[in-house]
Design a protein around this motif. Structure first.
Motif, short mmCIF file in Angstrom:
data_model
loop_
_atom_site.label_atom_id
_atom_site.label_comp_id
_atom_site.label_asym_id
_atom_site.label_seq_id
_atom_site.Cartn_x
_atom_site.Cartn_y
_atom_site.Cartn_z
N PRO A 161 -20.13 2.87 2.97
CA PRO A 161 -20.58 2.11 2.07
C PRO A 161 -21.02 0.46 2.28
O PRO A 161 -20.52 -0.72 1.85
CB PRO A 161 -19.71 2.38 1.15
N GLY A 205 -21.33 -2.91 3.39
CA GLY A 205 -22.08 -4.10 2.14
C GLY A 205 -22.35 -5.25 2.45
O GLY A 205 -23.41 -6.15 2.80
N SER A 213 -25.05 -10.34 4.13
CA SER A 213 -24.90 -9.70 3.43
C SER A 213 -26.19 -7.91 3.64
O SER A 213 -27.08 -7.89 4.04
CB SER A 213 -25.66 -9.80 2.05
N LEU A 224 -26.86 -5.45 1.76
CA LEU A 224 -26.60 -4.17 0.54
C LEU A 224 -27.47 -5.55 -0.28
O LEU A 224 -26.72 -6.12 -0.98
CB LEU A 224 -25.10 -3.93 0.38
N PRO A 280 -27.61 -6.57 -3.78
CA PRO A 280 -26.26 -7.24 -5.65
C PRO A 280 -26.91 -5.47 -6.25
O PRO A 280 -25.81 -4.64 -6.88
CB PRO A 280 -26.59 -7.57 -6.18
N VAL A 327 -25.14 -2.47 -5.50
CA VAL A 327 -24.16 -1.64 -5.34
C VAL A 327 -23.79 -0.25 -6.87
O VAL A 327 -23.33 0.49 -6.36
CB VAL A 327 -23.97 -2.61 -5.59
N GLU A 328 -24.31 -0.49 -7.60
CA GLU A 328 -24.26 0.31 -8.84
C GLU A 328 -25.18 1.72 -8.65
O GLU A 328 -24.64 2.82 -8.46
CB GLU A 328 -25.33 -0.19 -10.07
N LEU A 349 -24.80 2.41 -5.73
CA LEU A 349 -23.92 3.68 -4.56
C LEU A 349 -23.01 4.24 -5.27
O LEU A 349 -22.24 5.07 -4.37
CB LEU A 349 -23.26 1.77 -3.39
N ARG A 350 -22.20 3.70 -6.08
CA ARG A 350 -21.40 3.93 -6.93
C ARG A 350 -21.65 5.21 -7.73
O ARG A 350 -21.25 6.08 -7.52
CB ARG A 350 -21.10 3.12 -8.30
N GLU A 374 -15.48 -3.87 1.17
CA GLU A 374 -16.17 -2.85 -0.10
C GLU A 374 -15.25 -2.81 -0.15
O GLU A 374 -16.14 -1.98 -1.79
CB GLU A 374 -17.13 -1.96 1.26
N GLN A 397 -15.47 -4.78 -3.65
CA GLN A 397 -17.45 -4.51 -3.96
C GLN A 397 -17.72 -4.15 -5.10
O GLN A 397 -18.11 -3.85 -6.20
CB GLN A 397 -18.42 -4.85 -3.12
N LEU A 398 -17.40 -2.54 -4.42
CA LEU A 398 -17.36 -1.40 -5.13
C LEU A 398 -16.31 -1.35 -6.35
O LEU A 398 -16.81 -0.44 -7.44
CB LEU A 398 -17.29 -0.35 -4.43
#
Length: 275
Positions: A119, A121, A128, A130, A132, A135-136, A138-139, A155, A158-159
């Motif tokens: 993942p 980031g 950077s 990725l 901002p 991120v969601e 990716l989750r 990461e 961040q996650l």
């Protein structure tokens, strides 16, 4: 007397090596991203294939810029390779934006092969990679279909908002990542003080991989290389703990032989076993 042309010796049957697909960004400096992935795959004896999701202007000093490919171009590459050649394992890296994460997750979530998600980031230089708002995505879209997720400590934070400052915190970080859906979490603890330790778990089994801390600043591409090495070993049939152990051995050797390049941080040496 008639002269006869020489006859070539009968050739042995040629077998196709296992195939591994990387979906990531291109590193113009050749140390990370698609370039590192393909070098790793060749070094480990599998056939590497690529879907380029973004192009970076990048050198040993950092990332000067990046440009995403249109989602239709990424999907076309995925459909082209997987529809004809196929893959025994897939690795993802830099995907940059929500639409690219969604596109890749949509295709790979329906493809029956182990998936290693790195993942990404930020770059080694702190740039950077990725957005901002991605991120969601990716989750919720990509990590749930991953066989192995390989975040570093930044990461993880961040996650999941879990911050790890000592080795005892690695398991909490892994559990937080597992809650997002991957089958296995490999938490890379190289940025902690002391000897580097990575933790691998599926929530039940737990494995720790320790290594010597090497005095070499030229470590560009470490994360890409590790994830690609894991995918390569999964492609030849290793289970996840064995694949991670072998990948760690390979990347530790590559870090030990990392070399200067340009005026900044040089890459790990993907060809260290040949030199």
């Amino acid at each position: 007397m008639t002269e006869r042309s020489p006859q070539s010796a009968p050739s042995a049957a040629v077998s196709t090596p296992p195939r591994v697909l990387t979906v990531a960004g291109s590193d113009s400096g050749g140390g990370a991203g698609i370039q590192a992935d393909l070098k790793t795959m060749m070094a480990l004896g599998v056939h590497g294939m690529s879907v380029i999701a973004a192009v970076t202007a990048q050198n040993s000093l950092g990332v000067q810029g990046y440009w995403e490919l249109p989602p239709e171009a990424v999907r076309a590459q995925l459909d082209s390779v997987l529809g004809d050649i196929g893959a025994q394992a897939v690795k993802t890296g830099m995907l940059a934006s929500p639409v690219l994460v969604e596109t890749v997750a949509d295709v790979l979530g329906r493809y029956d092969a182990p998936l290693v998600v790195d993942p990404v980031g930020v770059s080694k230089h702190g740039n950077s990679l990725l957005a901002p708002e991605a991120v969601e995505t990716l989750r919720t879209r990509l990590l749930p279909v991953a066989t192995v997720a390989t975040p570093n400590l930044w990461e993880v934070e961040q996650l999941t908002s879990v911050k790890v400052e000592v080795e005892d915190g690695l398991r909490a970080a892994a559990d937080a990542i597992l809650e997002l859906g991957p089958t296995w979490a490999l938490i890379k603890g190289g940025h902690l003080p002391g000897a580097p330790v990575d933790l691998l778990t599926d929530g039940t089994q737990e494995f720790r991989f320790a290594a010597e801390r090497l005095d070499n600043r030229h470590t560009h591409g470490t994360g890409c290389t590790l994830a690609s090495a894991i995918a390569s070993h999964l492609a030849v049939g290793d289970d996840v703990p064995s694949a991670v152990g072998k990948a760690k051995e390979y990347v530790t050797g590559a870090i030990a032989k990392g070399f200067p390049l340009g005026d900044g941080i040089g890459p790990v040496d993907h060809a260290w076993r040949w030199r």
